[in-house]
Design a protein around this motif. Structure first.
Motif, PDB file in Angstrom:
ATOM      1  N   SER A  76     -72.657  54.362  -1.301  1.00 46.58           N
ATOM      2  CA  SER A  76     -71.521  53.203  -1.351  1.00 46.58           C
ATOM      3  C   SER A  76     -72.179  52.788  -0.038  1.00 46.58           C
ATOM      4  N   GLU A  77     -73.402  54.224   0.872  1.00 48.65           N
ATOM      5  CA  GLU A  77     -73.212  53.520   2.742  1.00 48.65           C
ATOM      6  C   GLU A  77     -74.648  52.773   2.388  1.00 48.65           C
ATOM      7  N   ASP A  78     -75.147  53.226   0.813  1.00 47.56           N
ATOM      8  CA  ASP A  78     -76.708  52.185   0.321  1.00 47.56           C
ATOM      9  C   ASP A  78     -76.029  50.890  -0.082  1.00 47.56           C
ATOM     10  N   VAL A 105     -69.481  39.052   0.990  1.00 48.23           N
ATOM     11  CA  VAL A 105     -68.691  39.620   1.384  1.00 48.23           C
ATOM     12  C   VAL A 105     -67.109  39.997   1.627  1.00 48.23           C
ATOM     13  N   GLN A 106     -66.611  39.688   0.043  1.00 53.33           N
ATOM     14  CA  GLN A 106     -65.106  40.120  -0.211  1.00 53.33           C
ATOM     15  C   GLN A 106     -65.948  41.612  -1.190  1.00 53.33           C
ATOM     16  N   THR A 151     -67.064  48.737   1.999  1.00 50.85           N
ATOM     17  CA  THR A 151     -65.859  49.178   2.935  1.00 50.85           C
ATOM     18  C   THR A 151     -64.877  50.228   3.244  1.00 50.85           C
ATOM     19  N   LYS A 152     -63.894  49.631   1.883  1.00 49.83           N
ATOM     20  CA  LYS A 152     -62.409  50.114   1.188  1.00 49.83           C
ATOM     21  C   LYS A 152     -63.077  51.934   0.735  1.00 49.83           C
ATOM     22  N   VAL A 153     -63.687  51.486   0.085  1.00 47.60           N
ATOM     23  CA  VAL A 153     -64.287  52.689  -0.922  1.00 47.60           C
ATOM     24  C   VAL A 153     -65.179  54.068   0.056  1.00 47.60           C
ATOM     25  N   LEU A 212     -63.770  57.388   0.426  1.00 46.96           N
ATOM     26  CA  LEU A 212     -64.243  58.713   0.478  1.00 46.96           C
ATOM     27  C   LEU A 212     -65.012  59.513   1.281  1.00 46.96           C
ATOM     28  N   HIS A 213     -64.745  58.786   2.837  1.00 50.72           N
ATOM     29  CA  HIS A 213     -64.572  59.667   3.962  1.00 50.72           C
ATOM     30  C   HIS A 213     -63.149  60.843   4.441  1.00 50.72           C
ATOM     31  N   GLN A 214     -62.039  59.880   3.841  1.00 49.52           N
ATOM     32  CA  GLN A 214     -60.802  60.468   4.058  1.00 49.52           C
ATOM     33  C   GLN A 214     -61.031  61.681   3.089  1.00 49.52           C
TER      34      GLN A 214
END
Length: 243
Positions: free
Chosen positions: A8-10, A214-215, A221-223, A227-229
């Motif tokens: 996700s970060e990549d 951008v969308q 970013t939401k995903v 994932l972090h949560q």
């Protein structure tokens, strides 16, 4: 969790890089559009100015030609008058060199005949030799002056004809050169208008791609946040739970 977070970060970095590239491309395309717009305006103004120059040159040429014809007609008429005057002088001074003219009108002849019949006195005696010489000198001077006037008119007419020919040649060359330049400028204008239209289409496409990226970045970013949560507590407590 670690694999999904890395992915996700990549993906987010890739989207941000793509957005940055699209912004640069948009700025460059916008600059090209502005440059092309200025060039189109300059070409349009140049063609308009060229058309006005051609119209002005054509009007000036018409006026010059009309003035040429007017002066030539006036000089031709003046020459005819001088030739008639010279012939009249020759009839008086040297009839042998004079050109025959139309017979005098009956009324004028009748007046002369009446005057001759009414005069009983004999004609005057012939002039002396000196008088004839004086008369010849006077005639030579007057005739020479008339000839000089005719020569001056001929010279002026010749110069005007040469000037008219040169002016017409210059005008025709100017018209030909202007037509060639207008054709080239019109093609350049058409080409740049096409390039500007393509650039505007590209800019619109780039803006749409950026909007999409951008969308996607927002969604990613939401995903990532989700994932972090889900994963941050599991990852931080993994070793403890394993023990």
């Amino acid at each position: 969790c670690e694999a999904e977070l890395d992915e996700s970060e990549d993906r987010q970095k890739g989207l941000e890089l793509a957005i940055s590239d699209l912004e640069k491309a948009s700025a460059e395309t916008q600059s090209n559009i502005e440059t092309l717009g200025k060039e189109i305006d300059a070409l349009s103004a140049g063609i308009k100015a060229l058309d006005k120059s051609v119209a002005d040159a054509t009007e000036n040429r018409k006026e010059e030609n009309a003035e040429f014809k007017k002066v030539m007609a006036s000089d031709t008429a003046a020459k005819e008058v001088l030739k008639m005057a010279k012939n009249r002088l020759l009839q008086f001074y040297n009839p042998k060199l004079a050109t025959p003219t139309a017979p005098e009108t009956p009324s004028f002849v009748q007046v002369k005949l009446h005057a001759r019949r009414g005069n009983a006195a004999p004609p005057p005696p012939p002039e002396a030799v000196g008088a004839y010489q004086k008369k010849g000198q006077e005639s030579a001077g007057v005739l020479s002056m008339v000839d000089l006037l005719v020569q001056d008119l001929d010279k002026e007419m010749t110069e005007m004809e040469t000037e008219e020919t040169d002016s017409q040649a210059d005008y025709e060359k100017f018209i030909q050169d202007s037509a060639t330049k207008r054709t080239l400028d019109s093609k350049a204008l058409e080409s740049k208008e096409g390039m500007k239209a393509e650039a505007e289409a590209l800019l619109e496409k780039t803006k749409q791609e950026k909007k999409t990226k951008v969308q996607e970045a927002y969604a990613n970013t939401k995903v990532t946040g989700g994932l972090h949560q889900e994963c941050d507590w599991l990852v931080s407590n993994y070793d403890v739970r394993k023990e």
